[in-house]
Enzyme design. Structure first.
Site, short mmCIF file in Angstrom:
data_model
loop_
_atom_site.label_atom_id
_atom_site.label_comp_id
_atom_site.label_asym_id
_atom_site.label_seq_id
_atom_site.Cartn_x
_atom_site.Cartn_y
_atom_site.Cartn_z
N TYR A 88 98.29 -43.06 0.51
CA TYR A 88 97.77 -43.97 -0.51
C TYR A 88 98.68 -43.90 -1.74
O TYR A 88 99.09 -42.82 -2.16
CB TYR A 88 96.34 -43.55 -0.92
CG TYR A 88 95.82 -44.32 -2.12
CD1 TYR A 88 95.02 -45.44 -1.94
CD2 TYR A 88 96.13 -43.92 -3.42
CE1 TYR A 88 94.55 -46.16 -3.03
CE2 TYR A 88 95.67 -44.65 -4.52
CZ TYR A 88 94.88 -45.76 -4.32
OH TYR A 88 94.43 -46.48 -5.38
N GLU A 139 98.41 -51.56 -5.49
CA GLU A 139 97.88 -50.50 -4.62
C GLU A 139 98.37 -50.72 -3.20
O GLU A 139 98.31 -51.85 -2.69
CB GLU A 139 96.35 -50.53 -4.66
CG GLU A 139 95.70 -49.41 -3.88
CD GLU A 139 94.18 -49.57 -3.80
OE1 GLU A 139 93.47 -48.80 -4.47
OE2 GLU A 139 93.71 -50.46 -3.08
#
Ligand code: GDP
Ligand code: MN
Length: 402
Positions: free
Chosen positions: A101, A189
């Site tokens: 992530y 993101e």
């Protein structure tokens, strides 16, 4: 403004961030054609602005045209958390060794950019934050200094990414930072950022929120506008040119000046109410602006009472009162109104409103009293079903109904 995944990936690609080749499709036949072009196996991905598409059945692997057809047919039209899928993104499928992530966003309290990186990707980051907060490595980036390769490397090491992924991750994180800053985003993101069995690091998903305040220097963003998914209240407010931010409560708020509007939101909360919105009508509280503001607020089904808080300065009290009277003649409201009018010529303004006062149009001398009255009306209306009767300019009374 939020981008769809495929738009986010196009944004990433401009900054050299590796993404899979693919294309969009709005029909099953188009999806099969895109799959053929991307080369099997492919992933077919629902393009909706909500997370957790994978779990909801919105991301499917297809090995041949028959499977592509089957999955595209299932995903197009699928309802994912209230978002109906109208478009899919079809890309060549990647082999995944690891899912990470990575993100950048603004940390307002630290007055710095915040990067978050984790070796535990592919799941929602909130989940990681709740179950294993130590698994998220955070970095604050000074906007003047930027993100050096050295700082990025230390960060990647702190996050415990696999050794084979370090070089690729450092490169992508620096590009992602540039994309975030130069691309004027509020959020970028990548979840998951993957490591392939061949040792390549690659963005498999993209979430990008653009900073609307920077739209003036990005004419190319216009291409995203038509496809934007707006809250219907926000869409109406934008159409009417109002400074409006939708919230979740039951008390609609109209004030003149951003400071007063924010204070009104606070005072409504302070006396136990929940604000339905922030709305600043600025200096010109004329009938057109007032009618537009009332229309936007009343279009919100959750609104049970409306608080109009005006402090006359250059705008005089009687102008505001006349604006309200005229607006009420034009717009039929579901919710009752509480008005606090103060400042220049407030006396004259209140005198104009006095004959119209009823249990659906209430005047209070102070902001605190007005907020209390609005919160009480909202609470009463929440207990009993809302009335549809408008507090009209002719002083019509309640007609009941639902
Ligand atoms: P989200 O659920 O809305 O965040 O959608 P993602 O794009 O993140 O996809 C969800 C999951 O589907 C990923 O975490 C992967 O596990 C899987 N996935 C997506 N693309 C691929 C791919 O190209 N190959 C493989 N094997 N899995 C994929
Ligand atoms: Mn994802």
């Amino acid at each position: 403004m939020d981008l769809f995944e495929y738009q986010g990936k196009q944004y990433f690609a401009r900054y050299g961030i590796p993404v899979s080749a693919g294309g969009t499709a709005d029909t099953v036949d188009e999806a099969v054609a895109q799959a053929g072009a991307a080369g099997y196996p492919v992933v077919i991905k629902a393009q909706v602005q909500v997370g957790g598409r994978g779990k909801a059945g919105g991301v499917k692997l297809a090995h041949d045209a028959d499977e592509a057809r089957l999955h595209a047919a299932r995903i197009l039209g699928l309802d994912i958390k209230g978002h109906v899928v109208k478009r899919v993104w079809v890309e060549h499928a990647s082999d995944i060794a690891k899912e990470y992530y990575a993100s950048f966003t603004l940390d307002r309290s630290a007055k710095d950019h915040l990067g978050m990186l984790s070796a535990q990707g592919g799941v929602e980051i909130e989940e990681v934050a709740a179950t294993d907060p130590g698994a998220i490595a955070r970095i604050h980036v000074d906007p003047v200094e930027g993100l050096s390769a050295q700082a990025a490397r230390a960060w990647v090491e702190e996050a415990n990414l696999d050794a084979e992924a370090v070089d690729g991750a450092v490169d992508i994180l620096q590009k992602l930072y540039r994309c975030y800053v130069e691309g004027d985003a509020d959020l970028v993101e990548i979840n998951p950022l993957i490591l392939t069995p061949e040792g390549h690091v690659h963005a498999l998903d993209a979430k990008v929120t653009l900073d609307d305040s920077a739209a003036f220097r990005h004419p190319e963003w216009d291409a995203y506008r038509g496809l934007e998914v707006l809250d219907p209240r926000d869409a109406l407010a934008r159409e009417k040119g109002l400074q409006y931010v939708g919230l979740d409560g039951t008390v609609g708020i109209i004030a003149n000046g951003a400071g007063l509007a924010m204070s009104t939101v606070d005072v409504v909360s302070q006396v136990g109410g929940t604000p339905a919105n922030f709305l600043d009508i600025g200096g010109g509280a004329n009938a057109d602006v007032m009618a537009s503001a009332l229309e936007v607020i009343d279009s919100d089904d959750k609104v049970r009472a409306i608080l109009i808080n005006i402090f006359g300065g250059i705008t005089r009290g009687e102008e505001v009162a006349n604006g309200i009277v005229e607006a009420l003649g034009r717009v039929e409201l579901k919710a009752p109104i509480v008005i606090r009018l103060d400042g220049t010529n407030a006396e004259q303004g209140r005198a104009i409103l006095a004959p119209l006062e009823s249990d659906r149009l209430v005047s209070r001398p102070t902001m605190l009293d007005a907020a209390r009255a609005a919160v009480e009306l909202a609470a009463a209306a929440t207990e009993s079903p809302p009335s549809t009767a408008p507090p009209s300019a002719t002083g019509a009374t309640n007609q009941g109904g639902a």
